[in-house]
Design an enzyme around this catalytic site. Structure first.
Site, PDB file in Angstrom:
ATOM      1  N   ASP A 297       3.832  -1.352  -1.359  1.00  0.00           N
ATOM      2  CA  ASP A 297       3.299  -0.561  -2.493  1.00  0.00           C
ATOM      3  C   ASP A 297       4.078   0.452  -3.212  1.00  0.00           C
ATOM      4  O   ASP A 297       3.892   0.695  -4.420  1.00  0.00           O
ATOM      5  CB  ASP A 297       2.123   0.220  -2.015  1.00  0.00           C
TER       6      ASP A 297
ATOM      7  N   GLY B 145      -1.421  -3.696  -3.685  1.00  0.00           N
ATOM      8  CA  GLY B 145      -0.512  -2.355  -4.385  1.00  0.00           C
ATOM      9  C   GLY B 145      -1.853  -1.026  -4.287  1.00  0.00           C
ATOM     10  O   GLY B 145      -1.320  -0.101  -4.842  1.00  0.00           O
TER      11      GLY B 145
ATOM     12  N   ARG C 265       3.936 -10.288   1.206  1.00  0.00           N
ATOM     13  CA  ARG C 265       4.645  -9.089   2.170  1.00  0.00           C
ATOM     14  C   ARG C 265       4.957  -9.900   3.490  1.00  0.00           C
ATOM     15  O   ARG C 265       5.450  -9.253   4.250  1.00  0.00           O
ATOM     16  CB  ARG C 265       3.600  -8.019   2.378  1.00  0.00           C
TER      17      ARG C 265
END
Ligand code: F6P
Length: 400
Positions: A141, A186, A290
């Protein structure tokens, strides 16, 4: 006997295990100061329950693979520790710190995890325990305070940029195309969504929506209609955290009170189809942002390793209650220096995308592009076996 325990915490990244690798390698360079190198199974829960394993007993090949393995190789958690330091859970932690002769504690995580790290540092301080507690920053993030960027952000950004660029080639190959809505992670910070602005012009998104800005459904529909009429297809990138009327009452909530997001793209596609009758396709990048060894940034990975090493060095120098951060010195050439900041300054603080990095709903600013560009540089040559990437698989034999 002086041992260390390494804890991974919160949502993983593609390079979280690289910091563990760096910390491990630095620790083995100091056999006179550190005996056992323990991994805590599932974050702080391992330390609470006494579930630790010795990283030196793992296959050395698995240690080497850490630098290309996404996910948290030790296991992670989103468990929040209670405010009251007199809560029995802290006595359990102290008991295990003593039982396993822990002298150094490392917590690798984002803003919530730095809250945990800060509480452990305070606990050790209040109880006069001679234990060094150091925070290692990570989160895709990029919303941690006090640091130029967080480890894992650049690799996730690189995955977002390259995935959208590739998707754009598929999206534009039909004469009569669709509106593609790509959802990026995010939560409250638009750093990762903003990264899509680095997609080259021939695949650049038509619209980019960040959680920092107001999202108006009517205006959105007007823009979609216009794009479809003008181009015949479109690519819209939205953050999972954009705020509009949607049903989150059945969504899961973690112990820090964060609603489990995802699904905004599906909701918007439904609205476009029902209100405008325009065909849509949703692409939720989800975990591939990710957990993507194929699109690692070498810069990100190298920094993750170095921060892991530096966290051990800091602890051996007697530092405690601090987190390693990066301060940018220049963009070209890219230079960042490493520093330490008090954990209290980082815990629970959230760094959203600054106004000067945004331009409008179609573009980010030149300053943002100059900021992100150096971070995504460098590619990684991965180790494969029979055509399949090799990844760490620890045995995690719990210490008695
Ligand atoms: O750790 C950050 C993050 O990846 C956010 O971008 C996302 O909202 C969240 O974690 C998802 O968490 P989980 O995988 O625990 O649902």
């Amino acid at each position: 006997m002086k041992n260390m325990v390494y804890i991974q915490s919160g949502g993983p990244t593609s390079v979280i295990n690289s910091s563990l690798y760096g910390a491990f390698k630095e620790a083995v360079r100091h056999p006179d100061l550190i005996d056992h190198i323990y991994g805590s199974i599932n974050g702080i829960e391992g330390l609470i329950e006494g579930k630790l394993f010795d990283l030196r007993e793992e296959d050395p090949h698995d240690i080497e693979l850490l630098i290309q393995t996404p996910g948290a190789a030790l296991g992670t958690t989103r468990r929040k520790l209670p405010k009251d330091i007199k809560d029995p859970v802290y006595m359990q932690i102290v008991h295990n710190l003593m039982k396993f002769s822990i002298k150094y504690v490392f917590i690798n995580g984002g803003n919530d995890s730095m809250d945990t790290c800060n509480k452990i540092a305070q606990l050790c301080d209040e109880m006069n325990l001679d234990i060094q507690v150091i925070g290692v920053p990570k989160t895709i993030d990029n919303d941690l305070a006090c640091t130029d960027h967080t480890l894992g952000y650049a690799s996730a950004a690189k995955a977002v940029i390259n995935s959208i660029y590739a998707i754009s080639k598929d999206a534009l190959c039909y004469k009569e195309g669709k509106i593609h809505i790509v959802e990026v992670m995010g939560r409250n910070a638009g750093w990762l969504t903003a990264a899509s602005d680095l997609v080259p012009e021939d695949g650049h998104p038509d619209l980019i929506y960040l959680p920092e800005n107001k999202f108006d459904v009517e205006e959105f529909l007007k823009d979609i209609k216009d794009i479809k009429e003008r181009k015949g297809y479109g690519i819209v990138v939205i953050s999972e955290g954009i705020k509009f009327e949607r049903d989150t009452k059945n969504a899961a909530v973690d112990s820090f009170g964060h609603v489990q997001l995802a699904g905004a793209c599906t909701e918007l596609a439904r609205i476009i189809e029902s209100r405008l009758g325009i065909k849509t396709r949703v692409v939720e990048l989800s975990l591939l942002q990710r957990a993507n060894p194929f699109l690692l940034s070498r810069n990100d990975r190298d920094e993750a390793i170095e921060v892991g090493e530096r966290s051990v060095t800091a602890a051996l120098e007697g530092k405690t209650g601090q987190m390693v951060v990066m301060k940018r010195v220049s963009n070209e050439p890219y230079i960042a220096r490493f520093e330490l900041v008090p954990l209290g300054d980082v815990a629970n603080a959230e760094q959203t995308l600054p106004k000067e990095f945004m331009q409008d709903k179609t573009r980010m600013s030149d300053a943002f592009r100059a900021y992100l560009k150096p971070l995504i540089q460098g590619n990684i040559h991965l180790i494969y076996k029979d055509g399949i990437v090799e990844l760490t698989n620890f045995k995690k034999k719990v210490i008695k």
